[in-house]
Design a protein around this motif. Structure first.
Motif, PDB file in Angstrom:
ATOM      1  N   ALA A  33       0.856  -1.175   0.000  1.00  0.00           N
ATOM      2  CA  ALA A  33       0.000   0.000   0.000  1.00  0.00           C
ATOM      3  C   ALA A  33       0.899   1.233   0.000  1.00  0.00           C
ATOM      4  O   ALA A  33       1.979   1.221   0.594  1.00  0.00           O
ATOM      5  CB  ALA A  33      -0.896   0.007   1.235  1.00  0.00           C
ATOM      6  N   ILE A  34       0.454   2.252  -0.673  1.00  0.00           N
ATOM      7  CA  ILE A  34       1.198   3.516  -0.721  1.00  0.00           C
ATOM      8  C   ILE A  34       0.369   4.579  -0.032  1.00  0.00           C
ATOM      9  O   ILE A  34      -0.839   4.697  -0.281  1.00  0.00           O
ATOM     10  CB  ILE A  34       1.497   3.948  -2.159  1.00  0.00           C
ATOM     11  CG1 ILE A  34       2.256   2.838  -2.915  1.00  0.00           C
ATOM     12  CG2 ILE A  34       2.287   5.254  -2.171  1.00  0.00           C
ATOM     13  CD1 ILE A  34       3.639   2.542  -2.374  1.00  0.00           C
ATOM     14  N   ALA A  97       4.962   6.970   1.311  1.00  0.00           N
ATOM     15  CA  ALA A  97       5.586   5.844   1.989  1.00  0.00           C
ATOM     16  C   ALA A  97       4.865   4.560   1.609  1.00  0.00           C
ATOM     17  O   ALA A  97       3.684   4.588   1.230  1.00  0.00           O
ATOM     18  CB  ALA A  97       5.545   6.038   3.500  1.00  0.00           C
ATOM     19  N   ALA A  98       5.569   3.452   1.713  1.00  0.00           N
ATOM     20  CA  ALA A  98       5.014   2.140   1.381  1.00  0.00           C
ATOM     21  C   ALA A  98       4.910   1.287   2.632  1.00  0.00           C
ATOM     22  O   ALA A  98       5.840   1.247   3.443  1.00  0.00           O
ATOM     23  CB  ALA A  98       5.891   1.450   0.350  1.00  0.00           C
ATOM     24  N   SER A  99       3.792   0.614   2.764  1.00  0.00           N
ATOM     25  CA  SER A  99       3.592  -0.316   3.868  1.00  0.00           C
ATOM     26  C   SER A  99       2.779  -1.500   3.363  1.00  0.00           C
ATOM     27  O   SER A  99       2.354  -1.531   2.217  1.00  0.00           O
ATOM     28  CB  SER A  99       2.885   0.368   5.034  1.00  0.00           C
ATOM     29  OG  SER A  99       1.580   0.760   4.654  1.00  0.00           O
ATOM     30  N   LEU A 100       2.535  -2.445   4.247  1.00  0.00           N
ATOM     31  CA  LEU A 100       1.896  -3.683   3.813  1.00  0.00           C
ATOM     32  C   LEU A 100       0.377  -3.626   3.837  1.00  0.00           C
ATOM     33  O   LEU A 100      -0.276  -4.555   3.372  1.00  0.00           O
ATOM     34  CB  LEU A 100       2.399  -4.848   4.662  1.00  0.00           C
ATOM     35  CG  LEU A 100       3.886  -5.186   4.468  1.00  0.00           C
ATOM     36  CD1 LEU A 100       4.303  -6.331   5.375  1.00  0.00           C
ATOM     37  CD2 LEU A 100       4.166  -5.532   3.005  1.00  0.00           C
ATOM     38  N   TRP A 101      -0.197  -2.531   4.367  1.00  0.00           N
ATOM     39  CA  TRP A 101      -1.649  -2.485   4.389  1.00  0.00           C
ATOM     40  C   TRP A 101      -2.118  -1.040   4.445  1.00  0.00           C
ATOM     41  O   TRP A 101      -1.353  -0.131   4.726  1.00  0.00           O
ATOM     42  CB  TRP A 101      -2.201  -3.287   5.577  1.00  0.00           C
ATOM     43  CG  TRP A 101      -1.898  -2.694   6.905  1.00  0.00           C
ATOM     44  CD1 TRP A 101      -0.698  -2.698   7.544  1.00  0.00           C
ATOM     45  CD2 TRP A 101      -2.801  -1.998   7.771  1.00  0.00           C
ATOM     46  NE1 TRP A 101      -0.787  -2.062   8.756  1.00  0.00           N
ATOM     47  CE2 TRP A 101      -2.061  -1.626   8.924  1.00  0.00           C
ATOM     48  CE3 TRP A 101      -4.151  -1.683   7.691  1.00  0.00           C
ATOM     49  CZ2 TRP A 101      -2.654  -0.937   9.992  1.00  0.00           C
ATOM     50  CZ3 TRP A 101      -4.735  -1.008   8.759  1.00  0.00           C
ATOM     51  CH2 TRP A 101      -3.984  -0.637   9.882  1.00  0.00           C
ATOM     52  N   TYR A 113       9.104   1.746   3.446  1.00  0.00           N
ATOM     53  CA  TYR A 113       9.929   2.641   2.642  1.00  0.00           C
ATOM     54  C   TYR A 113       9.349   4.055   2.684  1.00  0.00           C
ATOM     55  O   TYR A 113       8.132   4.235   2.718  1.00  0.00           O
ATOM     56  CB  TYR A 113       9.984   2.166   1.180  1.00  0.00           C
ATOM     57  CG  TYR A 113      10.350   0.709   1.007  1.00  0.00           C
ATOM     58  CD1 TYR A 113       9.454  -0.192   0.431  1.00  0.00           C
ATOM     59  CD2 TYR A 113      11.597   0.231   1.413  1.00  0.00           C
ATOM     60  CE1 TYR A 113       9.790  -1.526   0.269  1.00  0.00           C
ATOM     61  CE2 TYR A 113      11.939  -1.103   1.256  1.00  0.00           C
ATOM     62  CZ  TYR A 113      11.029  -1.978   0.694  1.00  0.00           C
ATOM     63  OH  TYR A 113      11.370  -3.298   0.537  1.00  0.00           O
ATOM     64  N   TRP A 114      10.231   5.022   2.610  1.00  0.00           N
ATOM     65  CA  TRP A 114       9.840   6.431   2.589  1.00  0.00           C
ATOM     66  C   TRP A 114      10.463   7.112   1.375  1.00  0.00           C
ATOM     67  O   TRP A 114      11.591   6.812   0.976  1.00  0.00           O
ATOM     68  CB  TRP A 114      10.335   7.138   3.848  1.00  0.00           C
ATOM     69  CG  TRP A 114       9.574   6.794   5.076  1.00  0.00           C
ATOM     70  CD1 TRP A 114       9.840   5.796   5.969  1.00  0.00           C
ATOM     71  CD2 TRP A 114       8.398   7.459   5.564  1.00  0.00           C
ATOM     72  NE1 TRP A 114       8.911   5.800   6.973  1.00  0.00           N
ATOM     73  CE2 TRP A 114       8.020   6.808   6.764  1.00  0.00           C
ATOM     74  CE3 TRP A 114       7.640   8.550   5.124  1.00  0.00           C
ATOM     75  CZ2 TRP A 114       6.918   7.203   7.510  1.00  0.00           C
ATOM     76  CZ3 TRP A 114       6.543   8.943   5.867  1.00  0.00           C
ATOM     77  CH2 TRP A 114       6.191   8.269   7.043  1.00  0.00           C
ATOM     78  N   GLY A 115       9.727   8.087   0.869  1.00  0.00           N
ATOM     79  CA  GLY A 115      10.275   8.950  -0.168  1.00  0.00           C
ATOM     80  C   GLY A 115      10.688  10.280   0.435  1.00  0.00           C
ATOM     81  O   GLY A 115      10.466  10.534   1.623  1.00  0.00           O
TER      82      GLY A 115
END
Length: 124
Positions: A33-34, A97-101, A113-115
């Protein structure tokens, strides 16, 4: 190399619109998920919105519900945040940012992850 490249920030008058983009690379986009976070000077970081890249589930903070729309183009691994009816209180640095949900409470979950941030400034 994992990258989340945020862009699209700028200066806009109250009532105006901006569209932020978050281009992802280096990981399997459909598995994550973003989300978008923002942080204004002197304030805590706030989770604004997120989208599940594969199933398309979305979540919005109450402060932006009805004004912001998150979407995903899985063909190019990019998430957008369309921001309408902007208010001075939306002024902040916006991060993706990216996460699993994605869902209620997602912003409290550690992000994988972060931008880098993109500045949004709304003038009154």
């Amino acid at each position: 190399e994992v990258q989340l490249q945020a862009s699209g920030g700028g200066l806009v008058q109250a009532g105006g619109s901006l569209r932020l983009s978050c281009a992802a690379s280096g990981f399997t986009f459909d598995d994550y998920a973003i989300g978008w976070f923002r942080q204004a000077p002197g304030k805590e970081r706030e989770g604004v919105s997120c989208i599940g890249s594969s199933e398309g589930s979305t979540y919005y903070a109450d402060s932006v519900k009805g004004r912001f729309t998150i979407s995903s183009d899985n063909a190019i691994d990019t998430v957008y945040l369309q921001m309408n009816s902007l208010k001075p209180e939306d002024t902040a640095v916006y991060y993706c940012a990216a996460s699993l949900w994605c869902g209620r409470g997602w912003s409290l979950w550690p992000q994988d992850y972060w931008g880098q941030g993109t500045q949004v400034t709304v003038s009154s």
